[in-house]
Enzyme design. Structure first.
Site, PDB file in Angstrom:
ATOM      1  N   SER A 268       0.828  -1.197   0.000  1.00  0.00           N
ATOM      2  CA  SER A 268       0.000   0.000   0.000  1.00  0.00           C
ATOM      3  C   SER A 268       0.873   1.261   0.000  1.00  0.00           C
ATOM      4  O   SER A 268       1.737   1.412  -0.854  1.00  0.00           O
ATOM      5  CB  SER A 268      -0.965  -0.047   1.192  1.00  0.00           C
ATOM      6  OG  SER A 268      -1.989   0.896   1.063  1.00  0.00           O
ATOM      7  N   ASP A 362      -8.388  -5.306  -6.192  1.00  0.00           N
ATOM      8  CA  ASP A 362      -8.034  -4.210  -5.288  1.00  0.00           C
ATOM      9  C   ASP A 362      -9.021  -3.063  -5.509  1.00  0.00           C
ATOM     10  O   ASP A 362      -9.112  -2.507  -6.597  1.00  0.00           O
ATOM     11  CB  ASP A 362      -6.596  -3.760  -5.593  1.00  0.00           C
ATOM     12  CG  ASP A 362      -6.078  -2.706  -4.624  1.00  0.00           C
ATOM     13  OD1 ASP A 362      -6.878  -2.108  -3.893  1.00  0.00           O
ATOM     14  OD2 ASP A 362      -4.847  -2.489  -4.610  1.00  0.00           O
ATOM     15  N   HIS A 396      -6.910  -5.787  -1.794  1.00  0.00           N
ATOM     16  CA  HIS A 396      -5.791  -4.881  -1.503  1.00  0.00           C
ATOM     17  C   HIS A 396      -4.890  -5.409  -0.392  1.00  0.00           C
ATOM     18  O   HIS A 396      -3.661  -5.358  -0.505  1.00  0.00           O
ATOM     19  CB  HIS A 396      -6.346  -3.509  -1.109  1.00  0.00           C
ATOM     20  CG  HIS A 396      -5.295  -2.471  -0.851  1.00  0.00           C
ATOM     21  ND1 HIS A 396      -4.519  -1.942  -1.854  1.00  0.00           N
ATOM     22  CD2 HIS A 396      -4.895  -1.870   0.302  1.00  0.00           C
ATOM     23  CE1 HIS A 396      -3.681  -1.049  -1.345  1.00  0.00           C
ATOM     24  NE2 HIS A 396      -3.894  -0.988  -0.031  1.00  0.00           N
TER      25      HIS A 396
END
Length: 471
Positions: A268, A362, A396
């Site tokens: 991330s 994601d 994600h």
């Protein structure tokens, strides 16, 4: 240096796959004439990235049963899962072979009870904070299809499984040197070991469970905090790459670290920083970027005399999922636009190898598109030191194997500082309790986590044992 220790019984349990904590309960009827339900999970104590073999015996032939799993995190939050199975004609059940016919997943999934755990309170995220203690997962067997609250039903057999995040003999070294704050995990033995820096994203603080698990596989791993921890800034207001360079130099200077370079494992916002490290720091020879960007977003970037401004984001492009969670998939500006090119990282300068790991579902970052742009940028400069692994159906938040999918979560439930720090918190109509959407199909996400974890280790073993001249 702090030596991680456990009660001797726990260490023996973790080291012996034959150790089984077995609880049984007989069915109603005449003692000695009714079947005896037995539930086993082997090993009953193991690292959290190791599979568990679940079996049940003593069932009536072709009996429909319910298997449930439950655990409480360190804050007392409850996570639960359930699945319905049918015993075979011998009254036995083996989750390696038998399909679930309903519940939280369907089909043959030996570890489904673990990766399908869901929070009792919506939008929670399961994170291990204290790696020196295990998660205790309770497995319960019921002799019918059980939809009711398990607290009101009596299981026929139960089993408690310990899921550890650190191998016995691992050393945890608190790092508080110069500006650097974190924890270094060293495997047992003299070394030297391949060195890795582990970066999480907007959650802030110090997250150690991935670093301690990697150390169990022979890597020396520095879990690095970069905001909202001890005397570090409470909010991330800029990315100062010199801080991460200082951490890289500290790691390389340790006598148990094998040079000449280190690896970076990042996810991330951490993957955005990890890619910047690959571009600018000669110490970094292998980088894994999990669901990140190829350009700078949200906060300014500084490294020595270089200052970069972030690409603008657009709050009005946020979308609200039917669950009430907010998707940020479309809220970032496009790196390909001419005015945004100055915020794209110069990946062609990276001397080491880069592995992009992408969850195709994601819902927070358009990570596949960003990785494709990065690889095209490498190719346009005649470089071939990057590759991409794409996992259909994965979201994600890709974690180590068997961790449950976090489809959406409230940042505030993980870290108040992280919630206040998030760029969308500047919106006057945004609530800090508003959940963010991460995406992912549970079964596909679980398969991706298991495969990616092996690929990450292979990648680091390959590139952290080479000299720079070989890269």
């Amino acid at each position: 240096m702090i030596q991680i220790s456990r009660p001797q019984a726990s260490v023996q349990c973790l080291q012996s796959s034959a150790s089984i904590l077995l609880l049984t309960a007989s069915c109603s009827g005449i003692q000695g004439q009714s079947p005896m339900f037995q539930l086993t999970a082997t090993p009953a104590s193991a690292l959290s990235d190791e599979p568990v073999h679940i079996q049940a015996t003593g069932l009536p032939p072709l009996q429909l049963v319910t298997l449930t799993a439950s655990l409480k995190d360190e804050k007392g939050n409850l996570y639960q899962s359930k699945a319905f199975y049918r015993a075979d004609e011998a009254g036995e059940l083996d989750l390696k072979q038998a399909p679930s016919v309903g519940g939280d997943y369907v089909g043959v999934h030996p570890m489904g009870l673990f990766w399908s755990l869901k929070p009792e309170r919506p939008f929670g995220r399961l994170l291990k904070r204290d790696v020196n203690s295990p998660f205790l997962v309770t497995l319960d067997l019921y002799d019918s299809v059980c939809f009711q609250d398990p607290a009101t039903a009596q299981p026929r057999a139960s089993q408690v499984v310990q899921r550890w995040f650190c191998r016995p003999g691992t050393q945890r070294v608190p790092i508080r040197e110069g500006r650097v704050r974190g924890a270094l995990f060293l495997p047992p033995g003299e070394g030297p070991f391949p060195g890795i820096m582990d970066l999480f994203g907007g959650v802030g603080g110090l997250i150690e469970f991935r670093a301690s698990l990697l150390a169990a596989h022979g890597f020396a791993v520095l879990a690095l905090a970069y905001f909202a921890y001890e005397d570090l800034p409470k909010l991330l207001q800029e990315v100062d790459l010199e801080y991460f360079e200082e951490a890289a130099n500290l790691l390389l200077a340790h006598p148990k670290i094998r040079g000449p370079g280190i690896g970076v494992l990042s996810v991330s916002k951490g993957a955005e920083i990890g890619l910047a490290m690959a571009c600018f720091l000669k110490q970094v020879v292998a980088t894994v970027c999990i669901n990140g960007t190829n350009a700078l977003y949200d906060f300014p970037f500084r490294y020595r005399g270089l200052v970069m401004s972030p690409i603008p984001s657009f709050l009005e492009r946020m979308q609200v999922h039917v669950s009430g969670a907010v998707s940020l998939l479309h809220y970032r500006g496009d790196p390909r636009e001419k005015l945004n090119q100055r915020s794209v990282f110069p990946i062609e300068k990276a001397q080491g190898q880069i592995l992009f790991i992408i969850g195709e579902d994601d819902q927070s970052i358009n990570s596949k598109e960003y990785a494709k742009q990065a690889l095209e940028q490498l190719k346009s400069h005649g470089r071939s030191n990057g590759r991409m692994l794409v996992y259909p159906g994965a979201g994600h938040l890709l974690e180590p194997p068997y961790a449950p999918l976090c489809y959406a979560s409230r940042i505030y439930s993980v870290s108040a500082s992280a919630a206040r720090n998030h760029p969308i918190a500047s919106s006057p109509n945004y609530s800090l309790s508003q959940p963010l959407l991460w995406g992912g199909d549970p079964a596909a996400h679980a398969a991706a986590q298991e495969h990616a974890w092996g690929e990450i280790q292979k990648f680091f073993r390959q590139h952290l044992t080479q000299t720079r001249s070989q890269l």
